[in-house]
Design a protein around this motif. Structure first.
Motif, PDB file in Angstrom:
ATOM      1  N   LEU A 107       0.826  -1.214   0.000  1.00 18.11           N
ATOM      2  CA  LEU A 107       0.000   0.000   0.000  1.00 18.11           C
ATOM      3  C   LEU A 107       0.859   1.263   0.000  1.00 18.11           C
ATOM      4  O   LEU A 107       0.509   2.261  -0.639  1.00 18.11           O
ATOM      5  CB  LEU A 107      -0.933  -0.007   1.216  1.00 18.11           C
ATOM      6  CG  LEU A 107      -2.125  -0.966   1.123  1.00 18.11           C
ATOM      7  CD1 LEU A 107      -2.887  -0.995   2.445  1.00 18.11           C
ATOM      8  CD2 LEU A 107      -3.046  -0.554  -0.015  1.00 18.11           C
ATOM      9  N   GLY A 108       1.981   1.227   0.708  1.00 13.39           N
ATOM     10  CA  GLY A 108       2.894   2.367   0.691  1.00 13.39           C
ATOM     11  C   GLY A 108       3.441   2.606  -0.707  1.00 13.39           C
ATOM     12  O   GLY A 108       3.536   3.752  -1.165  1.00 13.39           O
ATOM     13  N   PHE A 109       3.774   1.532  -1.401  1.00 10.66           N
ATOM     14  CA  PHE A 109       4.242   1.637  -2.785  1.00 10.66           C
ATOM     15  C   PHE A 109       3.155   2.227  -3.673  1.00 10.66           C
ATOM     16  O   PHE A 109       3.422   3.095  -4.515  1.00 10.66           O
ATOM     17  CB  PHE A 109       4.652   0.255  -3.295  1.00 10.66           C
ATOM     18  CG  PHE A 109       5.237   0.258  -4.683  1.00 10.66           C
ATOM     19  CD1 PHE A 109       6.600   0.389  -4.873  1.00 10.66           C
ATOM     20  CD2 PHE A 109       4.417   0.132  -5.795  1.00 10.66           C
ATOM     21  CE1 PHE A 109       7.143   0.393  -6.158  1.00 10.66           C
ATOM     22  CE2 PHE A 109       4.949   0.136  -7.076  1.00 10.66           C
ATOM     23  CZ  PHE A 109       6.316   0.268  -7.259  1.00 10.66           C
ATOM     24  N   LEU A 110       1.917   1.767  -3.497  1.00 10.02           N
ATOM     25  CA  LEU A 110       0.800   2.256  -4.301  1.00 10.02           C
ATOM     26  C   LEU A 110       0.555   3.742  -4.053  1.00 10.02           C
ATOM     27  O   LEU A 110       0.328   4.512  -4.999  1.00 10.02           O
ATOM     28  CB  LEU A 110      -0.459   1.456  -3.985  1.00 10.02           C
ATOM     29  CG  LEU A 110      -1.729   1.846  -4.759  1.00 10.02           C
ATOM     30  CD1 LEU A 110      -1.527   1.643  -6.256  1.00 10.02           C
ATOM     31  CD2 LEU A 110      -2.926   1.040  -4.264  1.00 10.02           C
ATOM     32  N   LEU A 111       0.615   4.159  -2.793  1.00 10.34           N
ATOM     33  CA  LEU A 111       0.415   5.570  -2.475  1.00 10.34           C
ATOM     34  C   LEU A 111       1.511   6.438  -3.090  1.00 10.34           C
ATOM     35  O   LEU A 111       1.235   7.528  -3.600  1.00 10.34           O
ATOM     36  CB  LEU A 111       0.380   5.766  -0.955  1.00 10.34           C
ATOM     37  CG  LEU A 111      -0.891   5.290  -0.255  1.00 10.34           C
ATOM     38  CD1 LEU A 111      -0.712   5.312   1.256  1.00 10.34           C
ATOM     39  CD2 LEU A 111      -2.091   6.138  -0.669  1.00 10.34           C
ATOM     40  N   ASP A 112       2.747   5.951  -3.048  1.00 10.36           N
ATOM     41  CA  ASP A 112       3.827   6.705  -3.680  1.00 10.36           C
ATOM     42  C   ASP A 112       3.607   6.774  -5.191  1.00 10.36           C
ATOM     43  O   ASP A 112       3.820   7.820  -5.809  1.00 10.36           O
ATOM     44  CB  ASP A 112       5.177   6.055  -3.382  1.00 10.36           C
ATOM     45  CG  ASP A 112       6.321   6.773  -4.084  1.00 10.36           C
ATOM     46  OD1 ASP A 112       6.566   7.940  -3.753  1.00 10.36           O
ATOM     47  OD2 ASP A 112       6.948   6.172  -4.976  1.00 10.36           O
ATOM     48  N   LEU A 113       3.174   5.674  -5.775  1.00 12.12           N
ATOM     49  CA  LEU A 113       2.921   5.620  -7.212  1.00 12.12           C
ATOM     50  C   LEU A 113       1.855   6.630  -7.626  1.00 12.12           C
ATOM     51  O   LEU A 113       1.972   7.311  -8.644  1.00 12.12           O
ATOM     52  CB  LEU A 113       2.485   4.205  -7.599  1.00 12.12           C
ATOM     53  CG  LEU A 113       2.408   3.852  -9.079  1.00 12.12           C
ATOM     54  CD1 LEU A 113       3.780   3.793  -9.701  1.00 12.12           C
ATOM     55  CD2 LEU A 113       1.692   2.520  -9.266  1.00 12.12           C
ATOM     56  N   LEU A 114       0.806   6.739  -6.809  1.00 15.27           N
ATOM     57  CA  LEU A 114      -0.332   7.593  -7.160  1.00 15.27           C
ATOM     58  C   LEU A 114      -0.138   9.050  -6.759  1.00 15.27           C
ATOM     59  O   LEU A 114      -0.553   9.965  -7.481  1.00 15.27           O
ATOM     60  CB  LEU A 114      -1.606   7.048  -6.495  1.00 15.27           C
ATOM     61  CG  LEU A 114      -2.091   5.667  -6.956  1.00 15.27           C
ATOM     62  CD1 LEU A 114      -3.267   5.225  -6.118  1.00 15.27           C
ATOM     63  CD2 LEU A 114      -2.442   5.685  -8.437  1.00 15.27           C
ATOM     64  N   LEU A 115       0.501   9.281  -5.604  1.00 22.17           N
ATOM     65  CA  LEU A 115       0.502  10.619  -5.019  1.00 22.17           C
ATOM     66  C   LEU A 115       1.881  11.243  -4.860  1.00 22.17           C
ATOM     67  O   LEU A 115       1.981  12.465  -4.722  1.00 22.17           O
ATOM     68  CB  LEU A 115      -0.185  10.589  -3.651  1.00 22.17           C
ATOM     69  CG  LEU A 115      -1.629  10.072  -3.634  1.00 22.17           C
ATOM     70  CD1 LEU A 115      -2.122   9.987  -2.193  1.00 22.17           C
ATOM     71  CD2 LEU A 115      -2.532  10.978  -4.457  1.00 22.17           C
ATOM     72  N   GLY A 116       2.932  10.429  -4.861  1.00 21.03           N
ATOM     73  CA  GLY A 116       4.249  10.982  -4.557  1.00 21.03           C
ATOM     74  C   GLY A 116       4.359  11.346  -3.090  1.00 21.03           C
ATOM     75  O   GLY A 116       3.698  10.750  -2.238  1.00 21.03           O
ATOM     76  N   ASP A 117       5.177  12.327  -2.774  1.00 15.99           N
ATOM     77  CA  ASP A 117       5.322  12.747  -1.378  1.00 15.99           C
ATOM     78  C   ASP A 117       4.005  13.282  -0.857  1.00 15.99           C
ATOM     79  O   ASP A 117       3.294  14.010  -1.562  1.00 15.99           O
ATOM     80  CB  ASP A 117       6.387  13.841  -1.254  1.00 15.99           C
ATOM     81  CG  ASP A 117       7.791  13.301  -1.501  1.00 15.99           C
ATOM     82  OD1 ASP A 117       7.979  12.083  -1.382  1.00 15.99           O
ATOM     83  OD2 ASP A 117       8.686  14.104  -1.822  1.00 15.99           O
ATOM     84  N   PRO A 118       3.651  12.929   0.392  1.00 16.84           N
ATOM     85  CA  PRO A 118       2.386  13.400   0.959  1.00 16.84           C
ATOM     86  C   PRO A 118       2.280  14.918   0.930  1.00 16.84           C
ATOM     87  O   PRO A 118       3.151  15.604   1.470  1.00 16.84           O
ATOM     88  CB  PRO A 118       2.421  12.878   2.404  1.00 16.84           C
ATOM     89  CG  PRO A 118       3.384  11.741   2.368  1.00 16.84           C
ATOM     90  CD  PRO A 118       4.402  12.092   1.327  1.00 16.84           C
ATOM     91  N   PRO A 119       1.248  15.472   0.299  1.00 13.66           N
ATOM     92  CA  PRO A 119       1.120  16.933   0.218  1.00 13.66           C
ATOM     93  C   PRO A 119       0.815  17.552   1.576  1.00 13.66           C
ATOM     94  O   PRO A 119       0.014  17.035   2.341  1.00 13.66           O
ATOM     95  CB  PRO A 119      -0.056  17.120  -0.746  1.00 13.66           C
ATOM     96  CG  PRO A 119      -0.851  15.849  -0.644  1.00 13.66           C
ATOM     97  CD  PRO A 119       0.152  14.769  -0.372  1.00 13.66           C
ATOM     98  N   GLY A 120       1.479  18.658   1.879  1.00 14.12           N
ATOM     99  CA  GLY A 120       1.184  19.398   3.100  1.00 14.12           C
ATOM    100  C   GLY A 120       1.726  18.791   4.366  1.00 14.12           C
ATOM    101  O   GLY A 120       1.441  19.279   5.458  1.00 14.12           O
ATOM    102  N   ILE A 121       2.521  17.717   4.243  1.00 15.51           N
ATOM    103  CA  ILE A 121       3.059  17.053   5.429  1.00 15.51           C
ATOM    104  C   ILE A 121       4.581  17.097   5.361  1.00 15.51           C
ATOM    105  O   ILE A 121       5.164  16.680   4.354  1.00 15.51           O
ATOM    106  CB  ILE A 121       2.580  15.584   5.511  1.00 15.51           C
ATOM    107  CG1 ILE A 121       1.054  15.530   5.618  1.00 15.51           C
ATOM    108  CG2 ILE A 121       3.215  14.877   6.706  1.00 15.51           C
ATOM    109  CD1 ILE A 121       0.493  14.141   5.558  1.00 15.51           C
ATOM    110  N   PRO A 122       5.241  17.613   6.395  1.00 19.57           N
ATOM    111  CA  PRO A 122       6.704  17.659   6.379  1.00 19.57           C
ATOM    112  C   PRO A 122       7.301  16.265   6.225  1.00 19.57           C
ATOM    113  O   PRO A 122       6.934  15.335   6.944  1.00 19.57           O
ATOM    114  CB  PRO A 122       7.055  18.266   7.746  1.00 19.57           C
ATOM    115  CG  PRO A 122       5.824  18.995   8.173  1.00 19.57           C
ATOM    116  CD  PRO A 122       4.680  18.200   7.618  1.00 19.57           C
TER     117      PRO A 122
END
Length: 323
Positions: free
Chosen positions: A12-27
């Protein structure tokens, strides 16, 4: 069934990186690591002005220990609340450990400027992802620099984090990110960091030794699947992998050069000092902006090939630990 959470978190972490890249708005934790390295260097240089090697080594111990402790403590607290809270944090940390999408985003900025033949814009874009001096690069050199960065960061930004996430979960994944960040900030072979950053550079070499070699082989396999020249990738890899000054970077870079049928490497300037670098691959044709896209495809192909293996290793380790 708790041992299933580890591999699911990686996937799931890989999928989130694939779809979104670095989390927006979060350091991002890497920013925190960078701040700690910067401040730690200043303090330790003052405390140990006549022993740079010891000061640099203490900084490595400090940054990796803090990264391990904070990520481990966060997971321990979250799992103490509930399995789902812990799993959510684990997914989030796996997401933060990976950087395939951000690598694509930044390298595509170079691609768009190169397609327009905007040399100034291409130089500025590539300066965000390379350590070399970019002010005097030709458009061909800019494209080569972007392709080399994508190939090298297949290992540093995807395969190595997956490798350490598989072996030790997010805490070990964050330790790897700390080692990689230390190397990127103080691992230079210049007057300032030749001694101070030696431990960081050597530790990064050690951490990436196996992932870099896995990355090259995965890139050759991806070349075969995606229709690139896998036979030439294997040939150039066998011939040129040891020519790079780095013990690891030449592995994925030579495989990429062979797959695309181009030459990478060559002399480059860092902080105003010219460094002689070997040429990897054969210049069967001139490089073009499309090679950046091709390198990104190979990067994703190799990453997707490794993901099931990483999840399987995490599953086995979790199963054994749960018994």
């Amino acid at each position: 069934m708790v041992f299933l959470l580890g591999p699911a978190a990686i996937a799931l972490g890989f999928l989130l990186d694939l779809l979104l890249g670095d989390p927006p708005g979060i350091p991002h934790p890497v920013r925190g690591m960078g701040f700690l390295i910067d401040r730690g260097e200043s303090i330790l240089r003052r405390l140990l002005p006549h022993n740079e090697r010891a000061a640099g080594t203490l900084l490595v111990v400090l940054v990796t220990s803090v990264s391990l402790f904070l990520s481990g403590a966060l997971l321990f607290f979250a799992y103490g609340q509930s399995p789902w809270a812990g799993f959510t944090v684990e997914v989030f940390l796996c997401w933060l450990a990976l950087s395939a999408r951000s690598l694509q985003t930044e390298s595509m900025k170079v691609y768009r400027q190169a397609v327009r033949e905007d040399l100034a814009g291409a130089r500025q874009a590539v300066s965000r992802i390379v350590g070399r001096d970019t002010a005097d690069l030709s458009l061909e050199q800019v494209i080569k620099a972007a392709v080399e960065t994508v190939a090298e960061n297949l290992s540093d930004g995807v395969i190595a984090p997956l490798f350490f996430l598989a072996l030790g979960g997010p805490p070990l994944g964050m330790v790897y990110k700390a080692v990689n960040t230390l190397d990127s900030m103080i691992g230079y072979k210049n007057r300032r960091y030749m001694i101070f950053g030696r431990t960081a550079a050597k530790l990064d070499d050690l951490a990436n030794r196996l992932p870099a070699r896995i990355s090259a082989r995965l890139m050759i396999a991806a070349a075969a699947i995606l229709g690139y020249d896998a036979k030439n990738a294997a040939r150039i890899y066998r011939r040129d992998r040891g020519l790079h000054a780095s013990p690891n970077s030449g592995h994925p870079e030579s495989a990429c050069a062979g797959a695309l049928g181009i030459a990478l490497g060559g002399n480059a300037s860092y902080f105003g000092e010219l460094h002689e670098k070997a040429v990897l691959g054969d210049a069967s044709r001139p490089v073009n902006a499309g090679d950046i896209k091709s390198a990104i495809r190979l990067m994703y192909g190799a990453s997707l090939l490794f993901l099931p293996a990483a999840c399987l290793v995490r599953l086995v380790i979790g199963f054994v630990a749960a018994r």
